[in-house]
Scaffold this motif. Structure first.
Motif, PDB file in Angstrom:
ATOM      1  N   ARG A   1     -12.276 -16.239   5.419  1.00 45.07           N
ATOM      2  CA  ARG A   1     -13.658 -16.382   4.938  1.00 45.07           C
ATOM      3  C   ARG A   1     -13.722 -16.261   3.415  1.00 45.07           C
ATOM      4  O   ARG A   1     -14.455 -17.005   2.750  1.00 45.07           O
ATOM      5  CB  ARG A   1     -14.552 -15.326   5.590  1.00 45.07           C
ATOM      6  N   GLN A   2     -12.986 -15.330   2.862  1.00 41.32           N
ATOM      7  CA  GLN A   2     -12.972 -15.174   1.404  1.00 41.32           C
ATOM      8  C   GLN A   2     -12.437 -16.431   0.714  1.00 41.32           C
ATOM      9  O   GLN A   2     -12.976 -16.868  -0.310  1.00 41.32           O
ATOM     10  CB  GLN A   2     -12.122 -13.958   1.025  1.00 41.32           C
ATOM     11  N   LEU A   3     -11.390 -17.000   1.291  1.00 47.86           N
ATOM     12  CA  LEU A   3     -10.844 -18.231   0.721  1.00 47.86           C
ATOM     13  C   LEU A   3     -11.851 -19.376   0.813  1.00 47.86           C
ATOM     14  O   LEU A   3     -12.034 -20.135  -0.151  1.00 47.86           O
ATOM     15  CB  LEU A   3      -9.549 -18.603   1.432  1.00 47.86           C
ATOM     16  N   LYS A   4     -12.517 -19.502   1.970  1.00 53.45           N
ATOM     17  CA  LYS A   4     -13.517 -20.559   2.125  1.00 53.45           C
ATOM     18  C   LYS A   4     -14.653 -20.394   1.125  1.00 53.45           C
ATOM     19  O   LYS A   4     -15.114 -21.376   0.514  1.00 53.45           O
ATOM     20  CB  LYS A   4     -14.064 -20.544   3.551  1.00 53.45           C
ATOM     21  N   ASP A   5     -15.113 -19.161   0.944  1.00 53.13           N
ATOM     22  CA  ASP A   5     -16.188 -18.911  -0.022  1.00 53.13           C
ATOM     23  C   ASP A   5     -15.742 -19.252  -1.444  1.00 53.13           C
ATOM     24  O   ASP A   5     -16.498 -19.852  -2.226  1.00 53.13           O
ATOM     25  CB  ASP A   5     -16.629 -17.449   0.052  1.00 53.13           C
ATOM     26  N   GLN A   6     -14.525 -18.871  -1.780  1.00 52.35           N
ATOM     27  CA  GLN A   6     -14.012 -19.160  -3.119  1.00 52.35           C
ATOM     28  C   GLN A   6     -13.902 -20.666  -3.357  1.00 52.35           C
ATOM     29  O   GLN A   6     -14.325 -21.177  -4.407  1.00 52.35           O
ATOM     30  CB  GLN A   6     -12.639 -18.503  -3.302  1.00 52.35           C
ATOM     31  N   LEU A   7     -13.357 -21.381  -2.384  1.00 59.81           N
ATOM     32  CA  LEU A   7     -13.207 -22.831  -2.531  1.00 59.81           C
ATOM     33  C   LEU A   7     -14.564 -23.530  -2.578  1.00 59.81           C
ATOM     34  O   LEU A   7     -14.750 -24.486  -3.347  1.00 59.81           O
ATOM     35  CB  LEU A   7     -12.366 -23.386  -1.380  1.00 59.81           C
ATOM     36  N   GLN A   8     -15.516 -23.058  -1.779  1.00 62.71           N
ATOM     37  CA  GLN A   8     -16.855 -23.647  -1.802  1.00 62.71           C
ATOM     38  C   GLN A   8     -17.535 -23.405  -3.142  1.00 62.71           C
ATOM     39  O   GLN A   8     -18.205 -24.294  -3.687  1.00 62.71           O
ATOM     40  CB  GLN A   8     -17.698 -23.057  -0.666  1.00 62.71           C
TER      41      GLN A   8
ATOM     42  N   GLN B   1      -7.002 -11.353   8.905  1.00 60.32           N
ATOM     43  CA  GLN B   1      -6.807 -12.785   8.704  1.00 60.32           C
ATOM     44  C   GLN B   1      -8.141 -13.522   8.649  1.00 60.32           C
ATOM     45  O   GLN B   1      -8.337 -14.427   7.825  1.00 60.32           O
ATOM     46  CB  GLN B   1      -5.929 -13.349   9.823  1.00 60.32           C
ATOM     47  N   GLU B   2      -9.074 -13.134   9.513  1.00 56.78           N
ATOM     48  CA  GLU B   2     -10.395 -13.766   9.494  1.00 56.78           C
ATOM     49  C   GLU B   2     -11.121 -13.477   8.183  1.00 56.78           C
ATOM     50  O   GLU B   2     -11.757 -14.362   7.594  1.00 56.78           O
ATOM     51  CB  GLU B   2     -11.216 -13.253  10.681  1.00 56.78           C
ATOM     52  N   LEU B   3     -11.029 -12.242   7.705  1.00 56.97           N
ATOM     53  CA  LEU B   3     -11.660 -11.885   6.438  1.00 56.97           C
ATOM     54  C   LEU B   3     -11.035 -12.658   5.277  1.00 56.97           C
ATOM     55  O   LEU B   3     -11.743 -13.183   4.404  1.00 56.97           O
ATOM     56  CB  LEU B   3     -11.525 -10.382   6.207  1.00 56.97           C
ATOM     57  N   GLU B   4      -9.731 -12.737   5.288  1.00 58.50           N
ATOM     58  CA  GLU B   4      -9.042 -13.473   4.225  1.00 58.50           C
ATOM     59  C   GLU B   4      -9.412 -14.952   4.252  1.00 58.50           C
ATOM     60  O   GLU B   4      -9.601 -15.582   3.199  1.00 58.50           O
ATOM     61  CB  GLU B   4      -7.532 -13.293   4.382  1.00 58.50           C
TER      62      GLU B   4
END
Length: 319
Positions: A190-197, A185-188
């Protein structure tokens, strides 16, 4: 005889001398010059007003474009931020559902492990019975009870060890599943935050590019308008200068023609005076004689004409 001849000379001068026409022509030229100056002043004023109107209209259009781009970019940023928030909320909801469903999943896995444990126990029990029968077959009857007791104890010890191993496997599985869920869940997240950023940075870079292009276009339009206004002003000044030159040439030509006409008429008057036998002195004396009331208004012009032509009259008389 001289009185009659003087009257005839006066009549000849009044009929042939074009002073009124000359004055009318000069007045017409002065009037045209004044009209030309007024027209040029109006053209310059119209040019200045048109220039101010064009500049004001361009500023208004540029302000509208800038305001439109600003509002569009604000809307895009607001939509992107709302989209980012919705994606994060959906992910948190998904993670909460996974955490909520985790005990059920773990319980199913635990039941599966315990089922495997029971099946293993059954297999070992069957193997124990077969092994016990084999041992008892070769053991004296008086020792069989002791052997059965030892085999039973050994079986219970092994089953206890096997049970502990399965319990440890269940505990390890529960712990690993919890850690794995948190890590995934933490990895998912972080990946979402990076994608949105990254999407937000791309949008910001695109908006900056649009702003720079818009500013470059506005600067180019300002320069083009300044060039058009400057060119129009130069052409207008050239046209005004050309009209002034043409008017001055026309004025000089008219003055030249009037002077030539005056010279011709003066020469004709001198010739006519000489033909009639009058000299400049006689004309001057005749101009001083009393005139009727209707001739008083022209006596001044007679005197000036007589004095201005005296030299040429003497010349023709001598000839």
């Amino acid at each position: 005889m001289q009185d009659v001849t003087s009257q005839e000379v006066k009549k000849l001068i009044l009929e042939d001398w074009p002073s009124e026409k000359e004055e009318t022509s000069l007045l017409e030229l002065n009037k045209r010059q004044s009209q030309l100056e007024q027209a040029h002043s109006m053209l310059l004023h119209h040019h200045d007003m048109t220039q101010e109107l064009e500049y004001r209209q361009q500023r208004a259009v540029h302000q509208l474009r800038e305001e439109h781009i600003r509002k569009q970019h604000q809307t895009e940023l607001a939509n992107q931020q709302e989209y980012n928030g919705r994606r994060e909320r959906e992910l948190r909801k998904k993670h909460a559902l996974e955490v909520k469903q985790q005990p059920k999943s773990l319980k199913q896995k635990e039941l599966m492990i315990r089922k495997q444990f029971r099946e293993t126990c059954k297999i070992q029990t069957r193997q124990y019975k077969a092994w016990k029968n084999q041992i008892l077959a070769s053991t004296p009857k008086e020792e069989q009870k002791l052997v059965i007791k030892k085999l039973k104890e050994e079986q219970m010890r092994k089953l206890a060890i096997l049970g502990e191993q399965y319990e440890q496997s269940i505990a390890d599985m529960l712990q690993k599943q919890s850690i794995r869920l948190d890590e995934s869940q933490e990895l998912e997240y972080r990946q979402l935050k990076d994608q949105l950023q990254q999407e937000l940075e791309l949008l910001t870079a695109f908006q900056s590019k649009i702003k720079m292009q818009g500013e470059a276009q506005r600067n180019r339009e300002r320069r083009e308008l300044e060039d058009r206004v400057s060119t129009r002003r130069v052409l207008l000044e050239q046209k005004m200068e050309l009209e002034k030159q043409q008017f001055q040439e026309e004025r000089a030509e008219r003055q030249r023609l009037l002077l030539e006409r005056q010279v011709r008429e003066i020469e004709a008057f001198d010739e006519e005076s000489a033909r009639l036998g009058f000299d400049a002195l006689a004309i001057a004396e005749a101009s001083q004689e009393p005139l009727p009331a209707d001739d008083l208004s022209i006596s001044g012009s007679m005197l000036s004409l007589a004095h201005s032509n005296s030299a040429s009259s003497f010349t023709h008389t001598a000839l």
